[in-house]
Design an enzyme around this catalytic site. Structure first.
Site, PDB file in Angstrom:
ATOM      1  N   TYR A 187      34.850  11.565  33.796  1.00 20.16           N
ATOM      2  CA  TYR A 187      35.062  12.738  34.658  1.00 20.16           C
ATOM      3  C   TYR A 187      35.465  12.307  36.061  1.00 20.16           C
ATOM      4  O   TYR A 187      36.469  12.780  36.614  1.00 20.16           O
ATOM      5  CB  TYR A 187      33.794  13.586  34.709  1.00 20.16           C
ATOM      6  N   ASN A 222      22.154  20.426  35.694  1.00 23.72           N
ATOM      7  CA  ASN A 222      21.902  20.459  37.129  1.00 23.72           C
ATOM      8  C   ASN A 222      20.539  21.070  37.451  1.00 23.72           C
ATOM      9  O   ASN A 222      20.013  21.886  36.692  1.00 23.72           O
ATOM     10  CB  ASN A 222      23.010  21.239  37.833  1.00 23.72           C
ATOM     11  N   ILE A 265      32.529  28.672  40.397  1.00 26.47           N
ATOM     12  CA  ILE A 265      33.062  28.523  41.749  1.00 26.47           C
ATOM     13  C   ILE A 265      34.321  29.367  41.914  1.00 26.47           C
ATOM     14  O   ILE A 265      34.544  29.997  42.957  1.00 26.47           O
ATOM     15  CB  ILE A 265      33.335  27.046  42.065  1.00 26.47           C
ATOM     16  N   LYS A 289      34.207  19.634  33.371  1.00 30.97           N
ATOM     17  CA  LYS A 289      33.401  19.189  34.506  1.00 30.97           C
ATOM     18  C   LYS A 289      32.063  18.540  34.164  1.00 30.97           C
ATOM     19  O   LYS A 289      31.306  18.217  35.080  1.00 30.97           O
ATOM     20  CB  LYS A 289      33.136  20.378  35.424  1.00 30.97           C
ATOM     21  N   ARG A 309      19.678  14.960  47.203  1.00 35.21           N
ATOM     22  CA  ARG A 309      21.029  15.423  46.954  1.00 35.21           C
ATOM     23  C   ARG A 309      21.426  16.425  48.047  1.00 35.21           C
ATOM     24  O   ARG A 309      20.571  17.053  48.670  1.00 35.21           O
ATOM     25  CB  ARG A 309      21.146  16.104  45.579  1.00 35.21           C
ATOM     26  N   VAL A 355      10.984  16.111  36.314  1.00 35.40           N
ATOM     27  CA  VAL A 355      11.435  15.429  37.518  1.00 35.40           C
ATOM     28  C   VAL A 355      11.627  13.963  37.157  1.00 35.40           C
ATOM     29  O   VAL A 355      10.649  13.254  36.884  1.00 35.40           O
ATOM     30  CB  VAL A 355      10.423  15.589  38.663  1.00 35.40           C
ATOM     31  N   PHE A 356      12.879  13.524  37.173  1.00 33.42           N
ATOM     32  CA  PHE A 356      13.180  12.176  36.698  1.00 33.42           C
ATOM     33  C   PHE A 356      13.030  11.166  37.837  1.00 33.42           C
ATOM     34  O   PHE A 356      13.939  10.939  38.613  1.00 33.42           O
ATOM     35  CB  PHE A 356      14.596  12.136  36.121  1.00 33.42           C
ATOM     36  N   ASN A 402      41.745  30.446  30.760  1.00 36.41           N
ATOM     37  CA  ASN A 402      41.757  30.568  29.291  1.00 36.41           C
ATOM     38  C   ASN A 402      40.402  31.003  28.751  1.00 36.41           C
ATOM     39  O   ASN A 402      40.228  31.117  27.534  1.00 36.41           O
ATOM     40  CB  ASN A 402      42.201  29.259  28.640  1.00 36.41           C
ATOM     41  N   PHE A 451      41.141  25.050  40.034  1.00 33.81           N
ATOM     42  CA  PHE A 451      39.803  24.762  39.511  1.00 33.81           C
ATOM     43  C   PHE A 451      39.820  24.342  38.043  1.00 33.81           C
ATOM     44  O   PHE A 451      38.906  23.647  37.601  1.00 33.81           O
ATOM     45  CB  PHE A 451      38.900  26.007  39.611  1.00 33.81           C
TER      46      PHE A 451
END
Length: 338
Positions: free
Chosen positions: A149, A198, A13, A85, A230, A216-217, A33, A81
């Site tokens: 998170y 993802n 991003i 994540k 989503r 596909v869960f 970093n 940012f």
């Protein structure tokens, strides 16, 4: 020309936001970093913007570095940012997440305060809403967390609220939903290491033949096709939202907004759209539901429209097409890990 410190600006991003900020006329310095990004993205950003990238290698946990950087250059604000994540990793390594996400924000804002820089766009997340039962999600809904998170992001939001009571902060909190896609040039995009968590990068790896089948869960959710809903947003729209957030902060207008489309997409709809982008069928199989997955998660983005003038411009087809352009470029050896 306002100068902006962009922490984590070499990541997925962050790199797209660098391009958007540069095109909007901001002078940008990246602090990264390179723990989750590759240095060759800097050459790509230079190609996209036509100027050499001003970059400082280092961590937001390094107070001495931040003090030196903020004293040497006259910054007008920052877009933050730099953070860990991965939800699953945060469960296994919560202390690392507390150190980087919470400690990094505190160190950065302390250095900014001491330098007299009080404008900050903060990268938050829709996971701060926990496991909601009412949709679409609005910014007034109660916050809760189901992972370390998400806990760090809620904590960071609260820290910024309290800091603004003591000093003249202008803060933009952007709660992202599901960023996907890539720059239309194919020069920068998302390429997670290992097996992606993802959906879109997972489908992309199936399309490339790097993974055999999309799993596909769950197909028994209370949604039209039984698969989870989503809210996906094109990364270029998300990058533009950061520019508009920063523009508002330049006028002293703090805000907390959802950044999504408000149009949920199911797993099977995403799969079908990516097949269209690729031009062939991609194998998938139905698997049991995953623990912790919720049937629906999508935004009410109206506050972002009202406060920032933001609305998503790219649709699902463009998300998939730009992703496929990027991953094919990867296959041809352009190689950049976000």
């Amino acid at each position: 020309m306002a100068r902006i410190l962009l922490t984590g600006g070499a990541g997925y991003i962050g790199s797209h936001t660098y391009v958007a900020l540069s095109e909007a006329g901001y002078a940008v310095t990246i602090l990264d970093n390179f723990a989750n990004s590759d240095r060759d993205v800097l050459d790509r950003l230079a190609r996209l913007t036509g100027t050499e990238v001003d970059v400082v290698e280092g961590s937001v946990l390094d107070r001495a570095l931040l003090d030196r950087l903020l004293s040497e250059r006259a910054f007008d604000g920052a877009v933050h940012f730099a953070a860990r994540k991965a939800v699953g990793e945060s469960v296994a390594r919560p202390l690392d997440y507390f150190e980087t996400n919470i400690g990094g924000l505190v160190t950065l804002t302390q250095a900014m305060r001491d330098a007299g820089v009080f404008r900050l766009v903060f990268s938050s997340t829709a996971t701060v809403y926990g496991e909601p039962e009412v949709f679409p999600l609005t910014e007034e809904m109660p916050l809760s967390h189901t992972s370390p998170y998400a806990f760090t992001k809620i904590t960071c939001e609260r820290i910024l609220e309290q800091a603004a009571l003591a000093d003249p902060w202008a803060v933009g909190v952007l709660r992202y939903f599901n960023p996907v896609g890539a720059h239309p040039s194919g020069l920068i995009g998302e390429d997670p290491r290992g097996v992606p968590d993802n959906l879109m990068p997972y489908i992309a790896k199936v399309a490339l033949g790097e993974l055999p089948v999309l799993r596909v869960f769950g197909d028994d959710y209370d949604t039209p096709d039984g698969t989870a809903w989503r809210d996906y947003i094109h990364v270029m729209d998300l990058a533009r939202a950061h520019v508009q957030s920063l523009d508002a902060l330049m006028e002293g207008r703090s805000h907390v907004v959802n950044i999504g489309t408000g149009n949920p997409v199911s797993v099977l709809q995403m799969h079908a759209a990516y097949q269209d982008a690729v031009g062939r069928e991609l194998p998938y199989e139905i698997a049991p539901r995953r623990a912790g997955d919720v049937p629906k998660l999508y935004a009410d983005p109206s506050r972002a429209r009202d406060v920032l003038g933001f609305s998503a411009e790219y649709g699902l087809a463009e998300m998939c097409t730009s992703s496929w352009t990027w991953v094919q470029a990867q296959k041809r050896g352009w190689g950049f890990n976000s």
